[in-house]
Design a protein around this motif. Structure first.
Motif, PDB file in Angstrom:
ATOM      1  N   LEU A   1       0.837  -1.193   0.000  1.00 36.79           N
ATOM      2  CA  LEU A   1       0.000   0.000   0.000  1.00 36.79           C
ATOM      3  C   LEU A   1       0.875   1.247   0.000  1.00 36.79           C
ATOM      4  CD1 LEU A   1      -2.652  -1.089   2.676  1.00 36.79           C
ATOM      5  CD2 LEU A   1      -2.712  -1.413   0.191  1.00 36.79           C
ATOM      6  N   ASP A   2       0.460   2.278  -0.743  1.00 33.89           N
ATOM      7  CA  ASP A   2       1.212   3.536  -0.795  1.00 33.89           C
ATOM      8  C   ASP A   2       1.036   4.354   0.478  1.00 33.89           C
ATOM      9  OD1 ASP A   2       2.104   2.941  -3.344  1.00 33.89           O
ATOM     10  OD2 ASP A   2       0.416   3.950  -4.316  1.00 33.89           O
ATOM     11  N   CYS A   3      -0.116   4.176   1.131  1.00 29.92           N
ATOM     12  CA  CYS A   3      -0.457   5.039   2.263  1.00 29.92           C
ATOM     13  C   CYS A   3       0.278   4.703   3.541  1.00 29.92           C
ATOM     14  CB  CYS A   3      -1.960   4.950   2.541  1.00 29.92           C
ATOM     15  SG  CYS A   3      -2.479   3.290   3.097  1.00 29.92           S
ATOM     16  N   CYS A   4       0.696   3.454   3.668  1.00 26.28           N
ATOM     17  CA  CYS A   4       1.073   2.993   4.997  1.00 26.28           C
ATOM     18  C   CYS A   4       1.739   1.623   4.932  1.00 26.28           C
ATOM     19  CB  CYS A   4      -0.186   2.904   5.871  1.00 26.28           C
ATOM     20  SG  CYS A   4      -1.572   2.136   4.990  1.00 26.28           S
ATOM     21  N   ARG A   5       2.192   1.180   6.083  1.00 32.45           N
ATOM     22  CA  ARG A   5       2.668  -0.196   6.218  1.00 32.45           C
ATOM     23  C   ARG A   5       1.514  -1.052   6.713  1.00 32.45           C
ATOM     24  NH1 ARG A   5       8.588   0.467   9.198  1.00 32.45           N
ATOM     25  NH2 ARG A   5       9.442   2.048   7.776  1.00 32.45           N
ATOM     26  N   ALA A   6       1.381  -2.233   6.134  1.00 32.69           N
ATOM     27  CA  ALA A   6       0.234  -3.069   6.493  1.00 32.69           C
ATOM     28  C   ALA A   6       0.576  -4.535   6.281  1.00 32.69           C
ATOM     29  CB  ALA A   6      -0.992  -2.691   5.661  1.00 32.69           C
ATOM     30  N   GLY A   7      -0.060  -5.370   7.056  1.00 31.63           N
ATOM     31  CA  GLY A   7       0.116  -6.811   6.943  1.00 31.63           C
ATOM     32  C   GLY A   7      -1.154  -7.526   7.351  1.00 31.63           C
ATOM     33  N   LYS A   8      -1.140  -8.839   7.156  1.00 33.93           N
ATOM     34  CA  LYS A   8      -2.357  -9.609   7.376  1.00 33.93           C
ATOM     35  C   LYS A   8      -2.017 -11.029   7.803  1.00 33.93           C
ATOM     36  CE  LYS A   8      -5.620  -9.036   4.381  1.00 33.93           C
ATOM     37  NZ  LYS A   8      -6.417  -9.068   3.121  1.00 33.93           N
ATOM     38  N   PHE A   9      -2.788 -11.528   8.759  1.00 35.07           N
ATOM     39  CA  PHE A   9      -2.787 -12.945   9.124  1.00 35.07           C
ATOM     40  C   PHE A   9      -3.993 -13.586   8.416  1.00 35.07           C
ATOM     41  CE2 PHE A   9      -0.872 -10.645  12.609  1.00 35.07           C
ATOM     42  CZ  PHE A   9       0.171 -11.441  13.058  1.00 35.07           C
ATOM     43  N   VAL A  10      -3.751 -14.578   7.565  1.00 36.58           N
ATOM     44  CA  VAL A  10      -4.833 -15.289   6.876  1.00 36.58           C
ATOM     45  C   VAL A  10      -4.985 -16.651   7.542  1.00 36.58           C
ATOM     46  CG1 VAL A  10      -5.651 -16.226   4.692  1.00 36.58           C
ATOM     47  CG2 VAL A  10      -4.381 -14.066   4.725  1.00 36.58           C
ATOM     48  N   VAL A  11      -6.162 -16.885   8.128  1.00 36.78           N
ATOM     49  CA  VAL A  11      -6.385 -18.039   8.991  1.00 36.78           C
ATOM     50  C   VAL A  11      -7.406 -18.976   8.352  1.00 36.78           C
ATOM     51  CG1 VAL A  11      -7.010 -18.775  11.317  1.00 36.78           C
ATOM     52  CG2 VAL A  11      -5.997 -16.510  10.962  1.00 36.78           C
ATOM     53  N   THR A  12      -7.024 -20.243   8.200  1.00 34.27           N
ATOM     54  CA  THR A  12      -7.941 -21.249   7.682  1.00 34.27           C
ATOM     55  C   THR A  12      -7.940 -22.463   8.598  1.00 34.27           C
ATOM     56  OG1 THR A  12      -6.196 -22.169   6.258  1.00 34.27           O
ATOM     57  CG2 THR A  12      -7.675 -20.543   5.273  1.00 34.27           C
ATOM     58  N   THR A  13      -9.081 -23.148   8.653  1.00 29.92           N
ATOM     59  CA  THR A  13      -9.211 -24.382   9.421  1.00 29.92           C
ATOM     60  C   THR A  13     -10.346 -25.204   8.841  1.00 29.92           C
ATOM     61  OG1 THR A  13      -9.769 -25.324  11.591  1.00 29.92           O
ATOM     62  CG2 THR A  13     -10.656 -23.151  11.089  1.00 29.92           C
ATOM     63  N   GLY A  14     -10.219 -26.527   8.933  1.00 32.35           N
ATOM     64  CA  GLY A  14     -11.254 -27.405   8.429  1.00 32.35           C
ATOM     65  C   GLY A  14     -12.536 -27.345   9.228  1.00 32.35           C
ATOM     66  N   ASP A  15     -12.501 -26.744  10.430  1.00 33.60           N
ATOM     67  CA  ASP A  15     -13.691 -26.668  11.274  1.00 33.60           C
ATOM     68  C   ASP A  15     -14.510 -25.404  11.053  1.00 33.60           C
ATOM     69  OD1 ASP A  15     -13.194 -29.089  12.685  1.00 33.60           O
ATOM     70  OD2 ASP A  15     -11.626 -28.067  13.806  1.00 33.60           O
ATOM     71  N   PHE A  16     -14.062 -24.537  10.148  1.00 36.60           N
ATOM     72  CA  PHE A  16     -14.755 -23.272   9.931  1.00 36.60           C
ATOM     73  C   PHE A  16     -14.798 -23.013   8.441  1.00 36.60           C
ATOM     74  CE2 PHE A  16     -15.169 -18.545  10.311  1.00 36.60           C
ATOM     75  CZ  PHE A  16     -16.305 -18.537  11.101  1.00 36.60           C
ATOM     76  N   ALA A  17     -15.998 -22.814   7.906  1.00 31.80           N
ATOM     77  CA  ALA A  17     -16.172 -22.743   6.454  1.00 31.80           C
ATOM     78  C   ALA A  17     -15.534 -21.508   5.842  1.00 31.80           C
ATOM     79  CB  ALA A  17     -17.662 -22.781   6.110  1.00 31.80           C
ATOM     80  N   GLN A  18     -15.442 -20.413   6.600  1.00 28.79           N
ATOM     81  CA  GLN A  18     -14.946 -19.161   6.068  1.00 28.79           C
ATOM     82  C   GLN A  18     -13.514 -18.891   6.520  1.00 28.79           C
ATOM     83  OE1 GLN A  18     -16.402 -17.052   3.920  1.00 28.79           O
ATOM     84  NE2 GLN A  18     -18.185 -18.389   3.756  1.00 28.79           N
ATOM     85  N   PRO A  19     -12.617 -18.536   5.613  1.00 32.79           N
ATOM     86  CA  PRO A  19     -11.295 -18.072   6.054  1.00 32.79           C
ATOM     87  C   PRO A  19     -11.437 -16.755   6.807  1.00 32.79           C
ATOM     88  CG  PRO A  19     -11.566 -17.710   3.703  1.00 32.79           C
ATOM     89  CD  PRO A  19     -12.760 -18.511   4.145  1.00 32.79           C
ATOM     90  N   ILE A  20     -10.553 -16.507   7.728  1.00 35.95           N
ATOM     91  CA  ILE A  20     -10.576 -15.315   8.564  1.00 35.95           C
ATOM     92  C   ILE A  20      -9.286 -14.536   8.316  1.00 35.95           C
ATOM     93  CG2 ILE A  20     -10.563 -14.472  10.964  1.00 35.95           C
ATOM     94  CD1 ILE A  20     -12.086 -17.039  11.709  1.00 35.95           C
ATOM     95  N   ALA A  21      -9.401 -13.225   8.286  1.00 36.57           N
ATOM     96  CA  ALA A  21      -8.216 -12.384   8.137  1.00 36.57           C
ATOM     97  C   ALA A  21      -8.165 -11.365   9.265  1.00 36.57           C
ATOM     98  CB  ALA A  21      -8.226 -11.656   6.797  1.00 36.57           C
ATOM     99  N   VAL A  22      -6.984 -11.205   9.838  1.00 37.81           N
ATOM    100  CA  VAL A  22      -6.726 -10.140  10.807  1.00 37.81           C
ATOM    101  C   VAL A  22      -5.671  -9.237  10.176  1.00 37.81           C
ATOM    102  CG1 VAL A  22      -5.927  -9.542  13.113  1.00 37.81           C
ATOM    103  CG2 VAL A  22      -7.279 -11.632  12.766  1.00 37.81           C
ATOM    104  N   GLN A  23      -6.069  -8.009   9.897  1.00 35.27           N
ATOM    105  CA  GLN A  23      -5.188  -7.076   9.188  1.00 35.27           C
ATOM    106  C   GLN A  23      -4.762  -5.943  10.113  1.00 35.27           C
ATOM    107  OE1 GLN A  23      -6.352  -5.927   5.187  1.00 35.27           O
ATOM    108  NE2 GLN A  23      -5.753  -3.803   5.575  1.00 35.27           N
TER     109      GLN A  23
END
Length: 226
Positions: free
Chosen positions: A106-128
């Motif tokens: 991103l040009d505006c800032c520094r940024a990162g993300k944790f992308v979380v997946t598990t077989g027990d949860f249908a939707q992937p989760i992201a913490v940014q």
């Protein structure tokens, strides 16, 4: 423990001595007793000491000297966030996640993300996480998620393409309700960043989630890279 989450997100077979959420179960309660449970709403996670292994997980209450530390409720996040492997309790269901790291160009800032997946949860989760150029504290840094420094922000997303920078169209998009810690440091000899997350999230009454209602997430030493 298996169970049905909001929007059909959760599922799976029950563990020993445990039936799926809403099912009937009976069995040994921690130290080898017996109990009869008409409805298994969640598993008890019986431990002997804070930070110790779970010696019984099931629908029956823990028997002394064991005590229930489900989701770190007795010992807190400091006991939950231990070890070298990721841990997660989402909507009351304990699961072992896979966590991948990303740095966002991103040009505006520094940024990162944790992308979380598990077989027990249908939707992937992201913490940014995002740090503006004018932030009072710049990486490398360790910050309190409940009281972020000026210029820092954290977001929890689910129900969208979580690998995209903006997670456009997220059905769950939270920017508050967090406690715990986040640390971001430069990798040892690598171009990426070493990211560590110990987080608890609880939805607010005025903004309930569709997929995620409560979340404890421990993600140690995740390499964020472009």
């Amino acid at each position: 423990m298996g169970g049905a989450g909001a929007g059909g997100g959760l599922g799976g077979a029950g563990t020993s001595g445990t039936s799926g959420s809403g099912g009937n179960a009976g069995g040994a309660g921690g130290a080898g007793g017996a109990c009869a449970v008409s409805q298994c709403l969640r598993a008890f996670e019986c431990v002997r000491t804070c930070g110790g292994p779970v010696e019984y997980s099931g629908c029956c209450p823990c028997e002394p000297p064991l005590f229930d530390d489900f989701g770190g409720t007795a010992c807190g996040l400091s006991a939950f966030c231990t070890g070298s492997t990721p841990r997660m309790v989402v909507n009351g269901v304990t699961t072992t996640p896979t966590v991948a790291g990303q740095l966002l160009p991103l040009d505006c800032c520094r940024a990162g993300k944790f992308v979380v997946t598990t077989g027990d949860f249908a939707q992937p989760i992201a913490v940014q996480w995002r740090v503006e150029a004018s932030a009072s504290v710049m990486p490398p840094a360790s910050v309190d998620l409940g009281s972020l420094p000026s210029g820092w922000s954290v977001a929890l997303n689910a129900g969208c393409s979580v690998t995209a920078a903006g997670c456009v169209g997220a059905l769950d998009n939270f920017s508050s309700g967090f406690s715990g810690s986040l640390s971001v440091t430069y990798g040892d000899g690598s171009p990426g960043m070493d990211m560590n997350l110990c987080m608890r999230f609880v939805e607010s009454a005025d903004k309930p989630g569709i997929y995620v209602h409560t979340l404890d997430l421990y993600a140690p030493h995740v390499l964020g890279s472009y």
